[in-house]
Design a protein around this motif. Structure first.
Motif, PDB file in Angstrom:
ATOM      1  N   ASN A 175       0.803  -1.222   0.000  1.00  0.00           N
ATOM      2  CA  ASN A 175       0.000   0.000   0.000  1.00  0.00           C
ATOM      3  C   ASN A 175       0.837   1.274   0.000  1.00  0.00           C
ATOM      4  O   ASN A 175       0.295   2.360  -0.198  1.00  0.00           O
ATOM      5  CB  ASN A 175      -0.931   0.017   1.221  1.00  0.00           C
ATOM      6  N   ASP A 176       2.145   1.142   0.231  1.00  0.00           N
ATOM      7  CA  ASP A 176       3.028   2.305   0.299  1.00  0.00           C
ATOM      8  C   ASP A 176       3.689   2.542  -1.066  1.00  0.00           C
ATOM      9  O   ASP A 176       4.336   1.637  -1.607  1.00  0.00           O
ATOM     10  CB  ASP A 176       4.097   2.079   1.362  1.00  0.00           C
ATOM     11  N   PRO A 177       3.552   3.741  -1.632  1.00  0.00           N
ATOM     12  CA  PRO A 177       4.128   4.002  -2.963  1.00  0.00           C
ATOM     13  C   PRO A 177       5.636   3.810  -3.019  1.00  0.00           C
ATOM     14  O   PRO A 177       6.163   3.343  -4.037  1.00  0.00           O
ATOM     15  CB  PRO A 177       3.734   5.454  -3.238  1.00  0.00           C
ATOM     16  N   ASP A 178       6.365   4.166  -1.955  1.00  0.00           N
ATOM     17  CA  ASP A 178       7.816   3.994  -1.969  1.00  0.00           C
ATOM     18  C   ASP A 178       8.196   2.519  -1.999  1.00  0.00           C
ATOM     19  O   ASP A 178       9.118   2.116  -2.723  1.00  0.00           O
ATOM     20  CB  ASP A 178       8.442   4.676  -0.746  1.00  0.00           C
ATOM     21  N   GLU A 179       7.492   1.707  -1.215  1.00  0.00           N
ATOM     22  CA  GLU A 179       7.755   0.269  -1.243  1.00  0.00           C
ATOM     23  C   GLU A 179       7.415  -0.304  -2.612  1.00  0.00           C
ATOM     24  O   GLU A 179       8.143  -1.162  -3.146  1.00  0.00           O
ATOM     25  CB  GLU A 179       6.949  -0.446  -0.161  1.00  0.00           C
ATOM     26  N   ALA A 180       6.317   0.177  -3.188  1.00  0.00           N
ATOM     27  CA  ALA A 180       5.929  -0.278  -4.521  1.00  0.00           C
ATOM     28  C   ALA A 180       7.013   0.038  -5.544  1.00  0.00           C
ATOM     29  O   ALA A 180       7.365  -0.795  -6.386  1.00  0.00           O
ATOM     30  CB  ALA A 180       4.612   0.382  -4.927  1.00  0.00           C
ATOM     31  N   LEU A 216       9.994  -2.374  -5.132  1.00  0.00           N
ATOM     32  CA  LEU A 216       9.711  -3.728  -5.623  1.00  0.00           C
ATOM     33  C   LEU A 216       9.719  -3.776  -7.150  1.00  0.00           C
ATOM     34  O   LEU A 216      10.286  -4.699  -7.754  1.00  0.00           O
ATOM     35  CB  LEU A 216       8.373  -4.206  -5.078  1.00  0.00           C
ATOM     36  N   LEU A 217       9.102  -2.790  -7.771  1.00  0.00           N
ATOM     37  CA  LEU A 217       9.065  -2.776  -9.228  1.00  0.00           C
ATOM     38  C   LEU A 217      10.461  -2.554  -9.807  1.00  0.00           C
ATOM     39  O   LEU A 217      10.808  -3.117 -10.848  1.00  0.00           O
ATOM     40  CB  LEU A 217       8.095  -1.699  -9.712  1.00  0.00           C
ATOM     41  N   SER A 218      11.276  -1.754  -9.127  1.00  0.00           N
ATOM     42  CA  SER A 218      12.644  -1.530  -9.577  1.00  0.00           C
ATOM     43  C   SER A 218      13.468  -2.810  -9.495  1.00  0.00           C
ATOM     44  O   SER A 218      14.399  -3.015 -10.282  1.00  0.00           O
ATOM     45  CB  SER A 218      13.307  -0.432  -8.736  1.00  0.00           C
ATOM     46  N   ARG A 219      13.135  -3.681  -8.551  1.00  0.00           N
ATOM     47  CA  ARG A 219      13.840  -4.953  -8.403  1.00  0.00           C
ATOM     48  C   ARG A 219      13.377  -6.006  -9.403  1.00  0.00           C
ATOM     49  O   ARG A 219      13.978  -7.063  -9.512  1.00  0.00           O
ATOM     50  CB  ARG A 219      13.653  -5.488  -6.986  1.00  0.00           C
TER      51      ARG A 219
END
Length: 258
Positions: free
Chosen positions: A226-231, A234-237
């Motif tokens: 739910n957190d944009p920074d975590e999202a 994850l997508l960068s990984r």
């Protein structure tokens, strides 16, 4: 290695804003622009496949009755707006007539949407009714079936389901344990890995594990984000999908990574 599209999955619809697994929650998620509606199913005593995460109505409706021992008519009387609380702890959707939907209704209401359907009961007896609803709507091409139970998801595959399936818990464990040297000799089952970022002290969101899944052709989706920074991390990984309670907050992040 197979390239997968980046996808945003609305967890039980848009349940940060509206009562989970309710028709308004799904409608809101579609309006936001999710790629996939994520939901859960149980089987009533009279054989109807209904939309619910929990096996009973305690949390969603304040009703101490199990779906498996209740008729569809009884489950329909539950007020699933009752369980949703706002930031002040109030129940703004109680008494508004929100009912437990059936899978049949959900597929009919959104004929162009893709779905990720988590089969909650651990008995393979649920598989036949679920697949019958999907066949009735000719919807296998737009549905991915999941289950924590290896018995259930393997019964889905044995039944000849033509759509996608998620790895069960025991299959994910086997994937984690498999040495990289033998990956090329493994015969993949299913099409997706859906996991939390961590299981205890185990990091399931490392680029190394994501790459391992991709080598076998698996899509990797994370819940519940739910957190944009975590999202963004994850997508960068290399994560392929995010399952979110708050898809409105994550959509701009996912769009940047498409």
């Amino acid at each position: 290695m197979i390239a997968h599209e980046r996808r945003l999955l609305g967890h039980r619809g848009a349940c940060a804003e509206l009562p989970e697994n309710s028709m308004p929650s799904f409608e809101r998620a579609v309006a936001i622009g999710v790629d996939v509606l994520e939901t859960d199913v149980h089987l009533t005593a009279d054989g109807h496949v209904v939309i619910s995460h929990d096996p009973d109505g305690r949390r969603a409706a304040g009703v101490a009755e199990a779906i498996a021992t209740s008729s569809l008519e009884a489950v329909r009387r539950w007020d699933i707006g009752w369980g949703h609380r706002d930031a002040q702890g109030a129940r703004p959707f109680a008494g508004r007539g929100l009912q437990v939907p059936t899978l049949d209704e959900l597929l009919g209401a959104f004929p162009a949407m893709r779905f990720n359907v988590d089969i909650k009961p651990e008995s393979p007896a649920v598989v036949g009714p679920v697949l019958e609803v999907i066949r009735r709507h000719d919807a296998s091409a737009r549905i991915c079936l999941a289950s924590f139970s290896g018995r259930v998801i393997r019964a889905v595959r044995r039944a000849g389901f033509a759509g996608e399936t998620v790895l069960a818990q025991d299959e994910v464990i086997a994937l984690l344990a498999a040495p990289s040297l033998v990956l090329d000799r493994l015969r993949p089952v299913g099409t997706a890995v859906q996991i939390p970022t961590h299981q205890g002290l185990l990091d399931l969101a490392s680029p190394r594990f994501i790459d391992k899944c991709h080598r076998l052709g698996y899509r990797v989706d994370y819940w519940t984000i739910n957190d944009p920074d975590e999202a963004d991390t994850l997508l960068s990984r290399g994560a392929d999908g995010l399952i979110s309670d708050d898809p409105a907050a994550l959509l701009p992040v996912v769009d940047r990574h498409r």
